[in-house]
Write a protein that holds these residues in place. Structure first.
Motif, PDB file in Angstrom:
ATOM      1  N   THR A  25       4.702   9.407  -2.488  1.00  0.00           N
ATOM      2  CA  THR A  25       5.241   8.468  -1.547  1.00  0.00           C
ATOM      3  C   THR A  25       6.910   9.173  -2.033  1.00  0.00           C
ATOM      4  O   THR A  25       7.683   8.572  -0.679  1.00  0.00           O
ATOM      5  CB  THR A  25       5.381   6.994  -1.736  1.00  0.00           C
ATOM      6  N   ASN A  31      -4.969   5.093  -8.073  1.00  0.00           N
ATOM      7  CA  ASN A  31      -4.131   5.429  -7.115  1.00  0.00           C
ATOM      8  C   ASN A  31      -2.763   5.924  -8.050  1.00  0.00           C
ATOM      9  O   ASN A  31      -1.502   5.969  -6.742  1.00  0.00           O
ATOM     10  CB  ASN A  31      -3.961   3.767  -6.645  1.00  0.00           C
ATOM     11  N   VAL A  60       4.660   1.854   1.531  1.00  0.00           N
ATOM     12  CA  VAL A  60       5.939   2.744   0.464  1.00  0.00           C
ATOM     13  C   VAL A  60       6.298   3.694   1.301  1.00  0.00           C
ATOM     14  O   VAL A  60       7.940   3.897   0.616  1.00  0.00           O
ATOM     15  CB  VAL A  60       5.247   2.758  -1.092  1.00  0.00           C
ATOM     16  N   LYS A  86       0.593  -0.991   0.007  1.00  0.00           N
ATOM     17  CA  LYS A  86       0.021  -0.024  -0.235  1.00  0.00           C
ATOM     18  C   LYS A  86       0.899   1.186  -0.246  1.00  0.00           C
ATOM     19  O   LYS A  86       2.458   0.952   0.860  1.00  0.00           O
ATOM     20  CB  LYS A  86      -0.398   0.514   1.204  1.00  0.00           C
ATOM     21  N   PRO A  87       0.217   2.559  -0.473  1.00  0.00           N
ATOM     22  CA  PRO A  87       1.656   3.633  -0.223  1.00  0.00           C
ATOM     23  C   PRO A  87       2.007   4.388   0.828  1.00  0.00           C
ATOM     24  O   PRO A  87       2.615   4.540   1.167  1.00  0.00           O
ATOM     25  CB  PRO A  87       0.309   4.271  -1.040  1.00  0.00           C
ATOM     26  N   ILE A 120      -1.117  -0.886  -9.853  1.00  0.00           N
ATOM     27  CA  ILE A 120      -1.119   0.562 -10.066  1.00  0.00           C
ATOM     28  C   ILE A 120      -1.243   0.711 -11.340  1.00  0.00           C
ATOM     29  O   ILE A 120      -1.225   0.216 -12.050  1.00  0.00           O
ATOM     30  CB  ILE A 120       1.080   1.297 -10.363  1.00  0.00           C
ATOM     31  N   LEU A 134       7.114   4.896 -10.485  1.00  0.00           N
ATOM     32  CA  LEU A 134       5.788   3.624 -10.707  1.00  0.00           C
ATOM     33  C   LEU A 134       6.234   2.574 -12.005  1.00  0.00           C
ATOM     34  O   LEU A 134       6.403   3.200 -13.244  1.00  0.00           O
ATOM     35  CB  LEU A 134       4.499   5.047 -11.125  1.00  0.00           C
ATOM     36  N   TYR A 162       0.403   6.877  -4.929  1.00  0.00           N
ATOM     37  CA  TYR A 162       2.025   6.225  -5.288  1.00  0.00           C
ATOM     38  C   TYR A 162       3.018   6.872  -5.279  1.00  0.00           C
ATOM     39  O   TYR A 162       4.185   7.226  -4.770  1.00  0.00           O
ATOM     40  CB  TYR A 162       1.672   4.405  -5.750  1.00  0.00           C
ATOM     41  N   THR A 221       3.960   0.031 -14.273  1.00  0.00           N
ATOM     42  CA  THR A 221       2.697  -0.604 -14.560  1.00  0.00           C
ATOM     43  C   THR A 221       2.158  -1.574 -15.597  1.00  0.00           C
ATOM     44  O   THR A 221       2.996  -1.083 -16.631  1.00  0.00           O
ATOM     45  CB  THR A 221       2.242   0.292 -14.390  1.00  0.00           C
ATOM     46  N   ALA A 250       7.729   1.606  -7.380  1.00  0.00           N
ATOM     47  CA  ALA A 250       6.988   0.896  -6.988  1.00  0.00           C
ATOM     48  C   ALA A 250       5.823   0.201  -8.203  1.00  0.00           C
ATOM     49  O   ALA A 250       6.108   1.081  -8.932  1.00  0.00           O
ATOM     50  CB  ALA A 250       6.101   2.123  -6.377  1.00  0.00           C
ATOM     51  N   THR A 251       5.396  -0.964  -7.881  1.00  0.00           N
ATOM     52  CA  THR A 251       4.906  -1.948  -8.987  1.00  0.00           C
ATOM     53  C   THR A 251       3.753  -2.587  -7.550  1.00  0.00           C
ATOM     54  O   THR A 251       3.888  -2.645  -6.825  1.00  0.00           O
ATOM     55  CB  THR A 251       6.147  -2.343  -9.493  1.00  0.00           C
TER      56      THR A 251
END
Length: 280
Positions: free
Chosen positions: A255, A248, A222, A218-219, A244, A260, A252, A262, A240-241
């Motif tokens: 954070t 959202n 992260v 979750k954000p 996503i 990101l 993210y 995706t 982050a993956t």
């Protein structure tokens, strides 16, 4: 200029018209001059318009193209016009239309995620995975880039990314030993590792990985990892993956991650292109 090879275009055209167009030829329309117009029914970010134009030219049409991939266009805007004999227009129209609709859908979805992420963090990068339909990589890469994103991984031959599944084979070998082995095997590549907890992220930083990829957290979790390992130098890149999407991406991005990752654009709705064919 189209990035699609002539061989790819020939294969697409042959797949749809391997032995002529029974309807157009049966009605005696193959040699009658005509004009074709492609118009956007939706607002969209264009992709593969150059490939569509090249395919139409290959079929014997003369194409006028005033927009290009990456352009955001409004509903009702003309994408291209083509002139030629009926046989050429009908033979290539559906494949050209589908190229634009399918890959503009990917580009439009990618652009929406980029916009949502950069509204929250202007310098953040959005990268798309290689989870496209197999055999469509060249189209997928161009569509992702048309949408303002980049490719996370083009393939296994040009990136080093350690997953938990790899480590399962290594009998708890220390991460520092993995880094040493990988530096020797691929000395010019950045080393990426996927983690799913703060403890794993700390260990990865200590071992010397260049990029720490946080998966399916979750954000809030992260953000905690970014705060814990993002200070000091050298600072690893943090991505982050996992799930996503446009809904959202902003959360993210806030954070503090650098990137990101995706797959969502590949599963977006294709755009809608109207094709009108008339006698000249």
């Amino acid at each position: 200029m189209s990035g699609t090879s002539r061989a790819e275009l020939e294969s697409l055209l042959y797949d749809d018209v391997p032995n002529g167009d029974l309807t157009t030829e049966g009605l005696g329309l193959a040699r009658i001059a005509g004009k074709m117009t492609f118009t956007a029914r939706d607002e969209m970010v264009l992709a593969e318009v150059e490939s569509a134009a090249a395919l139409l030219e290959m079929a014997g049409c003369h194409v006028s193209l005033d927009v290009q991939s990456g352009n955001r266009i409004a509903a009702g805007q003309t994408i291209l016009t083509a002139q030629g004999k009926g046989g050429s227009l009908f033979a290539a129209s559906k494949v050209a239309q589908t190229l634009i609709e399918t890959w503009s859908g990917v580009a439009t979805a990618a652009r929406a995620i980029v916009d949502a992420a950069q509204e929250a963090s202007p310098r953040i990068i959005v990268g798309c995975t290689r989870k496209h339909v197999p055999g469509t990589k060249s189209f997928a890469v161009r569509a992702v880039r048309a949408g303002g994103a980049t490719m996370h991984r083009l393939g296994l031959s040009e990136t080093v990314l350690v997953f938990a599944q790899h480590r399962a084979f290594l009998h708890d070998e220390p991460l520092s030993a993995l880094v040493e082995r990988l530096r020797r095997a691929a000395p010019e590549q950045k080393l990426i590792i996927e983690v799913t907890s703060l403890d794993e992220a700390r260990a990865a930083r200590e071992a010397g990985f260049d990029v720490i990829q946080i998966d399916k957290l979750k954000p809030e979790a992260v953000a905690q990892i970014v705060s814990a390992i993002g200070a000091g130098t050298p600072r690893p890149m943090i991505s982050a993956t996992g799930g996503i999407n446009v809904g959202n991406a902003g959360a993210y991005a806030k954070t503090g991650v650098d990137m990101l990752v995706t797959s969502a654009p590949y599963f977006g709705r294709p755009c809608d292109v109207k094709v009108d064919i008339r006698p000249a």
